[in-house]
Design an enzyme around this catalytic site. Structure first.
Site, PDB file in Angstrom:
ATOM      1  N   ARG A  38       0.822  -1.226   0.000  1.00  0.00           N
ATOM      2  CA  ARG A  38       0.000   0.000   0.000  1.00  0.00           C
ATOM      3  C   ARG A  38       0.852   1.271   0.000  1.00  0.00           C
ATOM      4  NH1 ARG A  38      -5.045  -1.958   3.716  1.00  0.00           N
ATOM      5  NH2 ARG A  38      -6.226  -2.717   1.945  1.00  0.00           N
ATOM      6  N   LYS A 199     -20.951 -14.308   1.063  1.00  0.00           N
ATOM      7  CA  LYS A 199     -22.259 -13.698   1.301  1.00  0.00           C
ATOM      8  C   LYS A 199     -22.881 -13.004   0.099  1.00  0.00           C
ATOM      9  CE  LYS A 199     -21.275 -12.930   6.117  1.00  0.00           C
ATOM     10  NZ  LYS A 199     -19.847 -12.691   6.280  1.00  0.00           N
ATOM     11  N   GLY A 352      -9.991  -7.711  -1.930  1.00  0.00           N
ATOM     12  CA  GLY A 352     -10.428  -8.681  -0.921  1.00  0.00           C
ATOM     13  C   GLY A 352      -9.832 -10.057  -1.110  1.00  0.00           C
ATOM     14  N   GLY A 375     -13.965  -3.333  -0.471  1.00  0.00           N
ATOM     15  CA  GLY A 375     -15.285  -2.742  -0.205  1.00  0.00           C
ATOM     16  C   GLY A 375     -15.598  -1.608  -1.171  1.00  0.00           C
TER      17      GLY A 375
HETATM   18  P1  AMP Z   1     -16.488 -12.866   0.859  1.00  0.00           P
HETATM   19  O1  AMP Z   1     -15.825 -12.032   1.906  1.00  0.00           O
HETATM   20  O2  AMP Z   1     -17.962 -12.745   0.838  1.00  0.00           O
HETATM   21  O3  AMP Z   1     -15.847 -12.688  -0.497  1.00  0.00           O
HETATM   22  O4  AMP Z   1     -16.198 -14.372   1.271  1.00  0.00           O
HETATM   23  C1  AMP Z   1     -14.932 -14.969   1.300  1.00  0.00           C
HETATM   24  C2  AMP Z   1     -14.993 -16.216   2.114  1.00  0.00           C
HETATM   25  O5  AMP Z   1     -15.929 -17.110   1.545  1.00  0.00           O
HETATM   26  C3  AMP Z   1     -13.698 -16.977   2.212  1.00  0.00           C
HETATM   27  O6  AMP Z   1     -13.209 -16.912   3.510  1.00  0.00           O
HETATM   28  C4  AMP Z   1     -14.080 -18.403   1.833  1.00  0.00           C
HETATM   29  O7  AMP Z   1     -13.545 -19.396   2.688  1.00  0.00           O
HETATM   30  C5  AMP Z   1     -15.585 -18.395   1.991  1.00  0.00           C
HETATM   31  N1  AMP Z   1     -16.212 -19.443   1.173  1.00  0.00           N
HETATM   32  C6  AMP Z   1     -16.049 -19.683  -0.126  1.00  0.00           C
HETATM   33  N2  AMP Z   1     -16.732 -20.778  -0.493  1.00  0.00           N
HETATM   34  C7  AMP Z   1     -17.352 -21.252   0.613  1.00  0.00           C
HETATM   35  C8  AMP Z   1     -18.198 -22.357   0.884  1.00  0.00           C
HETATM   36  N3  AMP Z   1     -18.563 -23.200  -0.099  1.00  0.00           N
HETATM   37  N4  AMP Z   1     -18.663 -22.507   2.146  1.00  0.00           N
HETATM   38  C9  AMP Z   1     -18.312 -21.636   3.117  1.00  0.00           C
HETATM   39  N5  AMP Z   1     -17.502 -20.583   2.941  1.00  0.00           N
HETATM   40  C10 AMP Z   1     -17.023 -20.390   1.698  1.00  0.00           C
END
Ligand code: AMP
Length: 398
Positions: A38, A199, A352, A375
């Site tokens: 950064r 999510k 991210g 974000g």
């Molecule tokens: P996000 O911050 O919404 O991009 O989510 C990232 C996280 O999603 C990572 O820590 C992954 O381990 C988790 N992730 C990806 N695939 C799965 C899954 N099938 N079940 C649970 N967590 C997951």
């Protein structure tokens, strides 16, 4: 089209420039900086200001000190690292705005640099307090925002300060915005969006807007299970956001209306427990049983997604395809990352976890643009700008 004033639009010679950066660097328990990416990314703007003879007052946040002075979150190590990288002195007095800071600034010469202490040591920063914004503004003649990662937040140093100073963006923010505009404005078609991660909750507006510029969307990660549930599939104990199933169905319907194809995984690597050493098997979507947890996309899905990636001319990727932090379940994310990296398309990655995956698999150098703000990049792609960017003065037409 970017219609905001950039640092090159203003005459900064001899002027005091308040430069907002994102020096929120990762540190270990001992406080040592574990990645100075950064800081390095900010050097072009700082060097430009030095060349132009500005007096540079840099400000940033670090971590979450929650409005209190906390030595754990001091920017002192950052000042040291910046000094090394620039091979130039960097003034640092451990304060934000106080009489000593003002004295230091008064004595600054052209090209001198001062780093203020962590902005979040003052409650006024995150509260976007007018008093604090005014104090910050009193230190300078011009405000330059180059902290893309916090441009979606209305803080004193991103939005508040623009009320009191002429404002512009720095090179890093300019680069970010131009990359995202390449995706949303007249992109090379077909445009493919790859969405994964945990999510849907945080990404509903993003997905809705993606349907306005993408031709196809491929979905993996935990998010896929909420969509599969919406289509009536049994998904065992996979991670489903029950309260978002109806929204997922709505998104699928809107996509159909807009003629955007959404692809969901056809097979899965499933385990019976959510651990790094869990035994796993591969099953097709129809074969889920009660205790199965979908941990990664399966080989047939990988093959299909890779073939979509090879056909695309513009790709946006956000979110891993599985629990890639566990080696046993990293294959889907790794293969998709490799395919994106080696595709002929313009490739844009929304920070991210996808950025972390590219770093993990040493593929960063092959990507057209990896955003420095997870974000902020997702917020920008929702299509309503960013509060911090909207607050910057427009370019003056001549
Ligand atoms: P996000 O911050 O919404 O991009 O989510 C990232 C996280 O999603 C990572 O820590 C992954 O381990 C988790 N992730 C990806 N695939 C799965 C899954 N099938 N079940 C649970 N967590 C997951």
């Amino acid at each position: 089209m970017l219609n905001k004033q950039t640092i090159k639009d203003l005459d900064v010679k001899g002027k005091r420039v308040l430069l907002r950066v994102d020096f929120n660097v990762p540190q270990n328990e001992k406080g040592n900086i574990t990645s100075d990416k950064r800081i390095v990314e900010e050097l072009p703007t700082i060097n430009y200001l030095i060349e132009q003879g500005a007096k540079i007052i840099i400000c940033s946040h670090l971590g979450r000190p929650e409005g209190r002075e906390d030595p754990k979150y001091t920017l002192k190590p950052v000042a040291e690292r910046l000094k090394k990288l620039l091979k130039k002195p960097v003034l640092f007095n451990g304060k934000i705005v106080d009489p000593e800071t003002k004295k230091l600034i008064k004595n600054m010469e052209e090209g001198d640099i001062l780093l203020l202490e962590n902005l979040r040591f003052d409650k006024g920063e995150e509260a976007n307090s007018k008093t604090f914004a005014k104090k910050l503004a009193s230190l300078a003649d011009i405000f330059c925002d180059d902290a893309f990662g916090v441009m979606h937040r209305a803080h004193a140093s991103t939005v508040g300060v623009t009320e009191f100073l002429p404002s512009c963006i720095g090179f890093l923010v300019e680069k970010e915005i131009k990359a995202f505009d390449k995706l949303t404005t007249k992109p090379k078609k077909p445009v493919l969006a790859i969405l994964g991660g945990a999510k849907i909750k945080d990404k509903i507006n993003l997905i809705n807007n993606i349907l306005n510029f993408a031709n196809k969307v491929i979905i993996g990660g935990a998010m896929a299970y909420t969509f599969l549930s919406a289509l009536g599939y049994e998904v065992g104990k996979s991670s489903v956001e029950e309260d978002k199933v109806a929204i997922a169905k709505m998104i699928l319907d809107i996509a159909e209306e807009k003629n955007v194809k959404i692809l969901l995984p056809q097979d899965h690597v499933v385990a019976q427990e959510f651990t790094f050493m869990a035994d796993s098997i591969i099953i097709p979507t129809k074969a889920f049983k009660g205790g199965d947890i979908g941990m990664d996309i399966g080989p047939r899905t990988i093959k299909q997604y890779k073939s979509e990636i090879s056909r695309a001319r513009t790709i946006f990727w956000n979110g891993p395809m599985g629990v890639f932090e566990f080696k046993k379940f990293e294959k889907g994310t790794k293969e998709i990352a490799e395919a994106v990296a080696h595709s002929r398309a313009i490739t844009i990655v929304g920070g991210g976890d996808s950025a972390a995956a590219l770093n993990k698999f040493d593929l960063e150098k092959y990507i057209t643009h990896i955003s420095t703000g997870g974000g902020a990049s997702l917020k920008y792609l929702e299509g309503h700008g960013l509060v911090g960017l909207n607050a910057i003065n427009d370019k003056i037409e001549v």
